[in-house]
Scaffold this motif. Sequence first.
Motif, mmCIF file in Angstrom:
data_model
loop_
_atom_site.group_PDB
_atom_site.id
_atom_site.type_symbol
_atom_site.label_atom_id
_atom_site.label_comp_id
_atom_site.label_asym_id
_atom_site.label_seq_id
_atom_site.Cartn_x
_atom_site.Cartn_y
_atom_site.Cartn_z
ATOM 1 N N ASP A 13 0.831 -1.211 0.000
ATOM 2 C CA ASP A 13 0.000 0.000 0.000
ATOM 3 C C ASP A 13 0.867 1.264 0.000
ATOM 4 O O ASP A 13 0.540 2.246 -0.687
ATOM 5 C CB ASP A 13 -0.917 0.012 1.220
ATOM 6 C CG ASP A 13 -2.054 -0.996 1.102
ATOM 7 O OD1 ASP A 13 -2.299 -1.478 -0.013
ATOM 8 O OD2 ASP A 13 -2.667 -1.318 2.140
ATOM 9 N N THR A 73 2.406 1.629 -3.506
ATOM 10 C CA THR A 73 1.364 1.935 -4.475
ATOM 11 C C THR A 73 0.977 3.410 -4.408
ATOM 12 O O THR A 73 0.789 4.068 -5.444
ATOM 13 C CB THR A 73 0.125 1.053 -4.232
ATOM 14 O OG1 THR A 73 0.486 -0.323 -4.420
ATOM 15 C CG2 THR A 73 -1.000 1.413 -5.195
ATOM 16 N N ALA A 74 0.883 3.926 -3.193
ATOM 17 C CA ALA A 74 0.577 5.355 -3.034
ATOM 18 C C ALA A 74 1.677 6.212 -3.643
ATOM 19 O O ALA A 74 1.405 7.241 -4.285
ATOM 20 C CB ALA A 74 0.393 5.688 -1.554
ATOM 21 N N LYS A 75 2.928 5.808 -3.476
ATOM 22 C CA LYS A 75 4.052 6.545 -4.057
ATOM 23 C C LYS A 75 3.991 6.510 -5.587
ATOM 24 O O LYS A 75 4.253 7.515 -6.263
ATOM 25 C CB LYS A 75 5.371 5.953 -3.568
ATOM 26 C CG LYS A 75 5.692 6.211 -2.109
ATOM 27 C CD LYS A 75 6.015 7.669 -1.862
ATOM 28 C CE LYS A 75 6.524 7.896 -0.447
ATOM 29 N NZ LYS A 75 6.838 9.324 -0.185
ATOM 30 N N ARG A 89 1.339 6.165 -7.471
ATOM 31 C CA ARG A 89 0.250 7.029 -7.940
ATOM 32 C C ARG A 89 0.659 8.493 -7.935
ATOM 33 O O ARG A 89 0.263 9.267 -8.807
ATOM 34 C CB ARG A 89 -0.981 6.811 -7.054
ATOM 35 C CG ARG A 89 -1.684 5.484 -7.300
ATOM 36 C CD ARG A 89 -2.774 5.231 -6.290
ATOM 37 N NE ARG A 89 -3.456 3.963 -6.550
ATOM 38 C CZ ARG A 89 -4.210 3.330 -5.669
ATOM 39 N NH1 ARG A 89 -4.390 3.863 -4.465
ATOM 40 N NH2 ARG A 89 -4.785 2.191 -5.976
ATOM 41 N N ARG A 90 1.451 8.847 -6.952
ATOM 42 C CA ARG A 90 1.881 10.251 -6.851
ATOM 43 C C ARG A 90 3.032 10.558 -7.797
ATOM 44 O O ARG A 90 3.109 11.656 -8.353
ATOM 45 C CB ARG A 90 2.284 10.557 -5.409
ATOM 46 C CG ARG A 90 2.595 12.033 -5.179
ATOM 47 C CD ARG A 90 2.814 12.333 -3.712
ATOM 48 N NE ARG A 90 3.065 13.747 -3.490
ATOM 49 C CZ ARG A 90 3.335 14.282 -2.308
ATOM 50 N NH1 ARG A 90 3.359 13.533 -1.221
ATOM 51 N NH2 ARG A 90 3.566 15.577 -2.198
#
Length: 223
Positions: free
Chosen positions: A91, A94-96, A98-99
Amino acid sequence: MRYPLAIVLLLAAVAAWGQDAPTYEVGDLVVAVTDAKLRIRREGKVVEADEVFPGVTMRVGAVKGRWLWVSNGVPGWIENKNVIPLDKAIDFFTAKIRRYPTVAKWRYARAVAWTNQGELDIAIADYTELLKLRRSPAYYHVRGICYHAKGEYDKAISDYNQAIRLNPKSARYYNSRAEAKHEQGDALAAIEDAQQAIKLNPQYASAYTNLGRAHEENGDLMR
């Protein structure tokens, strides 16, 4: 006493962090989320023992306050702020992604985390996306390792071929191809690759092991 709103918010954030911050125990698996140094004490001085990068998975061997004793091949101490629990890693990365969708290190980190969790097909997909960003021999090599682990030796060798073409000076790439050739039953090709790995790195113990296995497979028992 009434405090300014900024101070109230800061105190609330600190309190929340303290509740959410993970605590680690011996045996826990943690994943590096930054480039960091592993440190040890040698002759009364703190020195660097090894380096880690985002995605590297390590097992906690001891806990001392905010410091964790871990190993990435070479053991050392790392601050807990540089790692997260293994089950939080996907998670986080994945957030990284997306950014920062074009920053390769975050997708590479997630691919490594998937690999360490045994999710080889998902890891292969991430490595494939990485190769669209940058045709790195290292990315071909690690994707090849995933194919190798799945028993898909033709695909593994294809990736090792690409890695060697882009960096023919890497003993590790030749050694990996020697292992795959051996698994395919091509002992002579495995011997040739293992010998090349040893030529590039005469201290490479794994290459000698693969060379011996290939000679045994070929019936060269007196070598």
